[in-house]
Design an enzyme around this catalytic site. Structure first.
Site, short mmCIF file in Angstrom:
data_model
loop_
_atom_site.label_atom_id
_atom_site.label_comp_id
_atom_site.label_asym_id
_atom_site.label_seq_id
_atom_site.Cartn_x
_atom_site.Cartn_y
_atom_site.Cartn_z
N GLY A 1 0.84 -1.19 0.00
CA GLY A 1 0.00 0.00 0.00
C GLY A 1 0.87 1.24 0.00
N GLN B 1 3.02 9.95 1.52
CA GLN B 1 4.31 9.26 1.50
C GLN B 1 5.17 9.62 0.30
OE1 GLN B 1 2.53 5.13 2.29
NE2 GLN B 1 4.52 5.07 3.30
N CYS C 1 6.26 -0.09 7.08
CA CYS C 1 5.86 1.09 6.31
C CYS C 1 7.03 1.50 5.43
CB CYS C 1 5.50 2.21 7.28
SG CYS C 1 4.96 3.71 6.47
N LEU C 2 6.75 1.81 4.16
CA LEU C 2 7.83 2.20 3.25
C LEU C 2 8.53 3.47 3.72
CD1 LEU C 2 6.02 1.55 -0.16
CD2 LEU C 2 7.81 0.15 0.87
N HIS D 1 -4.06 1.02 7.83
CA HIS D 1 -2.71 1.59 7.87
C HIS D 1 -2.60 2.78 6.91
CE1 HIS D 1 1.84 1.20 8.04
NE2 HIS D 1 1.67 1.96 6.98
N GLU D 2 -3.10 2.59 5.68
CA GLU D 2 -2.99 3.66 4.68
C GLU D 2 -3.91 4.83 5.02
OE1 GLU D 2 -0.51 3.50 2.84
OE2 GLU D 2 -0.13 1.37 3.15
N HIS E 1 -2.37 7.24 7.30
CA HIS E 1 -1.43 8.19 6.67
C HIS E 1 -2.13 9.49 6.28
CE1 HIS E 1 2.42 6.22 6.46
NE2 HIS E 1 1.93 5.12 5.90
NI NI Z 1 2.87 3.26 5.82
#
Ligand code: NI
Length: 184
Positions: free
Chosen positions: A46, A51, A98-99, A140-141, A144
């Site tokens: 995701g 991000q 998380c990226l 999670h997304e 953000h």
């Molecule tokens: Ni993340």
């Protein structure tokens, strides 16, 4: 389509509440395509717009690889102006990463099921109920877009366990397989 650099966890854009998308114009469509490309390039499941440094209420996901063989696989999905309207089921711990926080993972407790309303890639209204991995990635997304990171849910003790990793990311010294843009 370009691959966009991913901002790291201490960038202020990840702490802002993202703004709704007013209309689906060409710029937004191209941006969503770039988000998918960026997500696949980094082997992420995701990716949320903040991000990649854009404070817009958009996230994309493709959780198919995480799912069991008997689960229905929805494929790539884009969520524009999403709103979680219901959370239900048991609260379960699952490992998250998380990226924007490369190589840091930990258990986060979240409800098993969510109902989410959003506009899809054609700007059509949709509502789905999701459980399992899909619900996990959605929550999670979605966080953000609210300026929340998964590490915010960790105990002081668990956070301390990640302190050296976070410092390395903050200092721009963490190596990643995908382009990142550490905060200057
Ligand atoms: Ni993340």
């Amino acid at each position: 389509m370009p691959i966009l650099p991913i901002v790291t966890y201490n960038d202020p854009v990840l702490r802002q509440k993202a703004e709704p998308v007013a209309e689906l114009n060409n710029e937004v469509q191209v941006f969503i395509d770039d988000m998918f490309e960026t997500m696949y390039n980094s082997d992420g499941v995701g990716l949320a717009a903040p991000q990649v440094g854009s404070s817009l209420r958009i996230f994309v996901l493709d959780a198919d690889n995480m799912m069991d063989d008997d689960e229905e696989k929805p494929g790539p999905m884009a969520f524009i102006n999403p709103e979680i309207v219901e959370k239900k089921g048991m609260k379960i711990p699952m490992d998250e990463g998380c990226l924007s926080i490369p190589e840091v993972t930990d258990k986060v407790i979240r409800p098993e099921t969510v109902v989410i309303r959003y506009k899809d890639e054609d700007f059509e209204d949709q509502e789905i109920e999701a459980s399992g991995w899909l619900a996990r990635v959605i929550q999670h997304e979605y966080d953000h877009l609210e300026g929340i990171l998964f590490i915010d849910y960790l105990s002081v003790f668990r956070k301390r366990m990640h302190k050296a990793d976070l410092k390395e990311i903050e200092d721009g010294e963490r190596e990643t397989r995908y382009p990142i843009r550490p905060k200057i």
